[in-house]
Design an enzyme around this catalytic site. Sequence first.
Site, short mmCIF file in Angstrom:
data_model
loop_
_atom_site.label_atom_id
_atom_site.label_comp_id
_atom_site.label_asym_id
_atom_site.label_seq_id
_atom_site.Cartn_x
_atom_site.Cartn_y
_atom_site.Cartn_z
N ASN A 311 0.34 19.44 -8.77
CA ASN A 311 1.76 19.39 -8.40
C ASN A 311 2.60 20.09 -9.45
O ASN A 311 3.60 19.56 -9.95
CB ASN A 311 2.22 17.95 -8.21
CG ASN A 311 3.40 17.83 -7.27
OD1 ASN A 311 3.90 18.83 -6.75
ND2 ASN A 311 3.86 16.62 -7.04
N HIS A 347 9.46 9.58 -5.19
CA HIS A 347 8.36 9.42 -4.23
C HIS A 347 8.63 8.30 -3.23
O HIS A 347 8.22 8.39 -2.07
CB HIS A 347 7.05 9.11 -4.96
CG HIS A 347 6.35 10.33 -5.48
ND1 HIS A 347 6.54 10.84 -6.74
CD2 HIS A 347 5.45 11.16 -4.89
CE1 HIS A 347 5.79 11.91 -6.91
NE2 HIS A 347 5.12 12.13 -5.81
#
Length: 464
Positions: A311, A347
């Site tokens: 990521n 998230h």
Amino acid sequence: MIASSIASALGAPEGAIKLILSIFIGYPLAFLHRLPLLYLAPPLLKHLLFFLEGLCICYYNFGIDTFHTWLNITITYLVLLFCGGSKFSVIFIFVFNTCYLVVGYFTQISQHEFGISWTMPHCVLTLRLSAVAFDYYDGKKSNSPNPAALSQRPSYLEMLGHSFFFGGVLVGPQFSMKRYLQFVNLELIEPKSSTAPDSINPSLKKFLVGVVYLGIFQALALYIPDSYIYSSDFQKLGFFTKCALILVWGKNALHKYVGVWLIQEGSIILMGMSYNGVDKNGAKKWDGCTNIKILQLETGESFSDFIQAFNVNTNQWMAVYIYKRLRFLGNKMLSQFITLFYLALWHGVQSGYYMCFLLELLETNAEMQVQWFLSRLRQNVKIPNIFILNVIGRILRKVILMFLWSYALVSFVLLDSTLWTTVYGSVYYIGHIVSILAIVSGYALRPLYRRKSQANGVHVEKND
């Protein structure tokens, strides 16, 4: 119909199949945009097409909820229009988009809606819009070190095209407004050409590798599904067997993300936006939007290697726009904690995200203490350089790292505290205990080492 049929055949959620199909559609769209008629089209037409294409993709996946994306882009643009480049604009846009996302998370939980939803692309959008505000603010300063700084305020159509660009609207990666505008204006690749860049081969390589990773994930998930590691059958296994299964399960959980990001990156390479100059041999590099560094991820032997390879763009965003801007706190640990807390909040609001990133903080700091201890040990003890022992040591280190990485992923994937505490409890919270013991031992040994070094007349740096 197509998505539901495929989902039934593979035993996968229909939303996940829609997502994959939407990412795959990036390749025919990219080939279409490589045609001279569109490749050389005026920038305004490109922005409009990217906006409409991304809008259709979002509507296919999320229906009327696509409204949330448009609304946030519009409000962000209006703030930039009336007070862009000010501290107020940066703070407002960052807080507004983050709060809107968090409210969306809470709304889904209250309505018992889980899985793929409009908040998935919206979390990507939150960082993208916030970055535009930061970059425009930095562009107003003459000495800004930010390479993505914007000297001019983006137009409304430019913001729509940037946010809805099909190569990153659903799952990322993050790319700056400056890179996007350079790409649309044919300024990214030098020298300029009237034909699309020669990026087909590197694009298809990413696509094929991504498909392989997704295939591996789907195959292994049939044997070790998420539900198995908190099942009663799993609880009956021995300690080391459970640890081994957590390692394998966690490694496979990564394959899903790796596969999706590789396939998405391939379409961006095909468009030419990933161009990143040339290497020392004069070969073109297509890693400007890389979100996964496969070789480093698979061969890395430290948490630092893993974090830098996984990521990538999101981690870079967090470093540039949050961690480095917290220097005024004067405390790296506090800055790291705040950054990881925001990363968890970004998230979602389920407890598993916060436990996962708390474990990341613990495990990375534990590794630092172990590395410090080993470096001092090598200075004071002559360790024989035996090949087979070195190999065994590296394998052991890799296994431990992969287990601890997978251990942290347990809470990230399962999310619900009743589930991830069941798994952690079944292995006696070994990952937590090992990390905390390493940190405590490291801090306890440092004063002893300093006193011993000072007694021997050895100068010790303060930052040891």
